[in-house]
Design an enzyme around this catalytic site. Structure first.
Site, short mmCIF file in Angstrom:
data_model
loop_
_atom_site.label_atom_id
_atom_site.label_comp_id
_atom_site.label_asym_id
_atom_site.label_seq_id
_atom_site.Cartn_x
_atom_site.Cartn_y
_atom_site.Cartn_z
N ARG A 86 34.06 43.86 44.43
CA ARG A 86 34.25 43.28 45.75
C ARG A 86 32.89 43.00 46.37
O ARG A 86 32.20 43.91 46.80
CB ARG A 86 35.05 44.26 46.63
CG ARG A 86 35.62 43.68 47.90
CD ARG A 86 36.44 44.70 48.65
NE ARG A 86 37.61 45.15 47.91
CZ ARG A 86 38.77 44.48 47.88
NH1 ARG A 86 38.93 43.39 48.57
NH2 ARG A 86 39.78 44.95 47.17
N SER B 221 44.60 34.19 41.17
CA SER B 221 45.71 34.13 42.10
C SER B 221 46.21 32.69 42.16
O SER B 221 45.48 31.79 42.53
CB SER B 221 45.24 34.60 43.47
OG SER B 221 46.33 34.75 44.33
N ARG C 86 33.25 39.00 39.31
CA ARG C 86 34.31 39.99 39.15
C ARG C 86 34.77 40.14 37.70
O ARG C 86 34.95 41.25 37.20
CB ARG C 86 35.50 39.65 40.04
CG ARG C 86 36.60 40.68 39.97
CD ARG C 86 37.73 40.39 40.93
NE ARG C 86 37.44 40.86 42.29
CZ ARG C 86 38.35 40.92 43.25
NH1 ARG C 86 39.59 40.52 43.00
NH2 ARG C 86 38.03 41.35 44.45
N GLU D 10 43.01 42.53 39.90
CA GLU D 10 43.22 41.10 40.18
C GLU D 10 41.96 40.27 39.91
O GLU D 10 40.87 40.57 40.40
CB GLU D 10 43.63 40.92 41.64
CG GLU D 10 43.81 39.47 42.01
CD GLU D 10 44.06 39.26 43.51
OE1 GLU D 10 44.54 40.19 44.17
OE2 GLU D 10 43.76 38.15 43.98
#
Length: 421
Positions: free
Chosen positions: A273, A350, A388, A347
RNA sequence: GGAGACGUGGCUGAGUGGUCGAAAGCGCCUCACUGCUAACGAGGUAGGGUGUAAAAGCCCUCGAGGGUUCGAAUCCCUCCGUCUCCGCCA
């Protein structure tokens, strides 16, 4: 944004949709406001019609006495009209605020639930790696091979700041290139899009007014977008597209900025993050039919699944529950990739579709075969978000000797097969 | 940053206070013509709102928002954008 007529005719659906999304919204109140709006609109329009008629008469040659009389009548009418118009303006203001709160209706296949805890796994793909040793976290691996510098990252950039170095930086660029090349081959248009965007653009995509907290704002009133979707969607705003050119498919690259205002204390270490990252985003504009939306929603999802499989990353796909959907989203899949050090899927992608929720706000239309103007449908999915995804790539491919095997498709971009050898 | 010019329909482009949502051309659609296609000919062709069974009608829109006026594409103000010249910087 939905059509007010549609809202009036389907208020139960709207109310039910809001409930499913766990969004506090009162349809009846909106309809009351709309009643007021229609009543005032009628009154104002009638007065304007009267004014137009009289003005035409004054324009013709008239007896001076008659002319004076009409001018006097107009003076009175204008005063009345001003009052009604002021009232209409204030009702319109209330109406618009309320219209911006109306949630799009979630698809029937969206499961009930309040938060991502209730998201439903729909498939699991790939073999999780089995290690004969205790696997290291991406932080350990990056430190070991000098791939990142977090201490200097926060010295220079603040909390959640980072530098990528050496093969860390090169791995990231390899991913951009690999995903971009693959999407272009599938017919997506390569774009590098602005991150610095204006307010209207964020309203149009549905990130405002609700998402203000999570956006960086400049002293000129512009914002740094959290995703390339924003600029890509606004690319055609206000335009009428040719039906024959649909669907339009984009692979948009951009830096992305997020304040992570609601995430204090979450994932405070490492690359998961961060405030500033890069993303290649798939955006599709298609004809206004639910079937088309669904078709391309599945396509943008499959595009990513294929590439993750090529990279040998284990992942699963979840269908997001009602409470985990944004205001404009009809349905969303999250793709989550395996993170060995956390023994969790996290995740990375998306994929959502919106029907005409965004394009109605952005005013993107086409003429259908009957010659009627329609709002196009819009949808999007991450192609790859870095840094990420580096977490999973590094951790899943670590070897007993501490080296990291580079996934086959990336070797040609990296010019080597291992990091650390 | 300074000076100036400009922003009109799908496109080009006329229109400086009155019946202008707007000439003309291009494009597009329909018809007619032709063995077929093209050209020529006739007609049609902005969007949104309201209203209606559907229409008609009415309202709004000439970059956006205000103002002047009985009446604004046209006059005034603010903002946004584009272009040209100068300055600054790559």
């Amino acid at each position: 944004m939905l059509d007010i007529k549609f809202i009036r005719e389907n208020k139960e659906l709207i109310q039910e949709g809001a409930r499913k999304k766990h969004i506090n919204f009162d349809v009846e109140k909106l309809i009351e406001t709309d009643d007021k709006r229609l009543k005032l609109l009628k009154a104002v329009e009638d007065m304007r019609a009267e004014q137009n008629r009289t003005s035409l008469m004054i324009g013709n040659n008239l007896e001076p006495a008659q002319r004076t009389q009409l001018l006097n009548e107009m003076k009175i009418l204008k005063e009345d009209m001003k009052n009604q118009e002021d009232e209409l303006k204030s009702v319109m203001h209330e109406w618009q605020l309320s219209m911006l709160q109306v949630p799009n209706i979630p698809d029937i296949s969206v499961p009930e639930g309040e938060s991502d805890e209730q998201n439903m796994e729909v498939r699991v793909v790939g073999e999780k790696p089995v290690f004969s040793f205790t696997p290291k976290s991406h932080l350990e691996l990056m430190e070991m091979h000098d791939l990142a510098d977090f201490e200097r990252g926060s010295k220079v950039s603040g909390f959640r700041g980072y530098f990528l170095k050496n093969d860390g930086a090169r791995l990231e660029m390899a991913l951009w290139n690999y995903f971009m090349d693959s999407l272009v081959q599938k017919g997506y248009r390569a774009m590098i899009v602005p991150s610095l965007v204006n307010r209207e653009t964020l309203f149009g995509t549905g990130y405002l007014p609700q998402g203000e907290e999570d956006l960086y704002k400049t002293q000129d009133g512009d914002y740094l977008a959290g995703t390339g979707e924003v600029a890509t969607m606004a690319y055609y705003s206000g335009e009428v597209l040719e039906k024959e050119k649909l669907p339009l498919k984009f692979a948009s690259f951009s830096p992305c900025f997020r304040r992570e205002a609601g995430a204090h204390g979450k994932d405070v270490k490492g690359l998961y993050r961060v405030h500033e990252f890069f993303k290649l985003e798939q955006v599709v504009l298609c004809e206004a039919s639910h079937e088309e939306s669904v078709k391309y929603h599945e396509e943008v999802t499959k595009n990513v699944e294929d590439l993750l499989t090529e990279l040998g990353l284990p992942y699963h796909v979840v269908i997001n529950c009602g409470g985990d959907l944004g205001l404009g989203q009809v349905k969303k899949y999250d793709i989550e990739v395996w993170v060995p050090s956390q023994e969790k899927y996290r995740e990375t992608h998306s994929a959502s579709y919106f029907h005409d929720f965004q394009t109605r706000r952005l005013n993107i239309r086409y003429k259908d075969t009957e010659g009627k103007m329609r709002y196009v449908h819009s949808l999007n999915n991450t192609a790859v978000a870095t840094p990420r995804i580096l977490i999973s790539i590094l951790e899943n491919n670590q070897q007993a000797d501490g080296t990291i095997k580079i996934p086959a498709p990336l070797v040609k971009y990296m010019g080597k097969e291992y990091i650390g050898k």
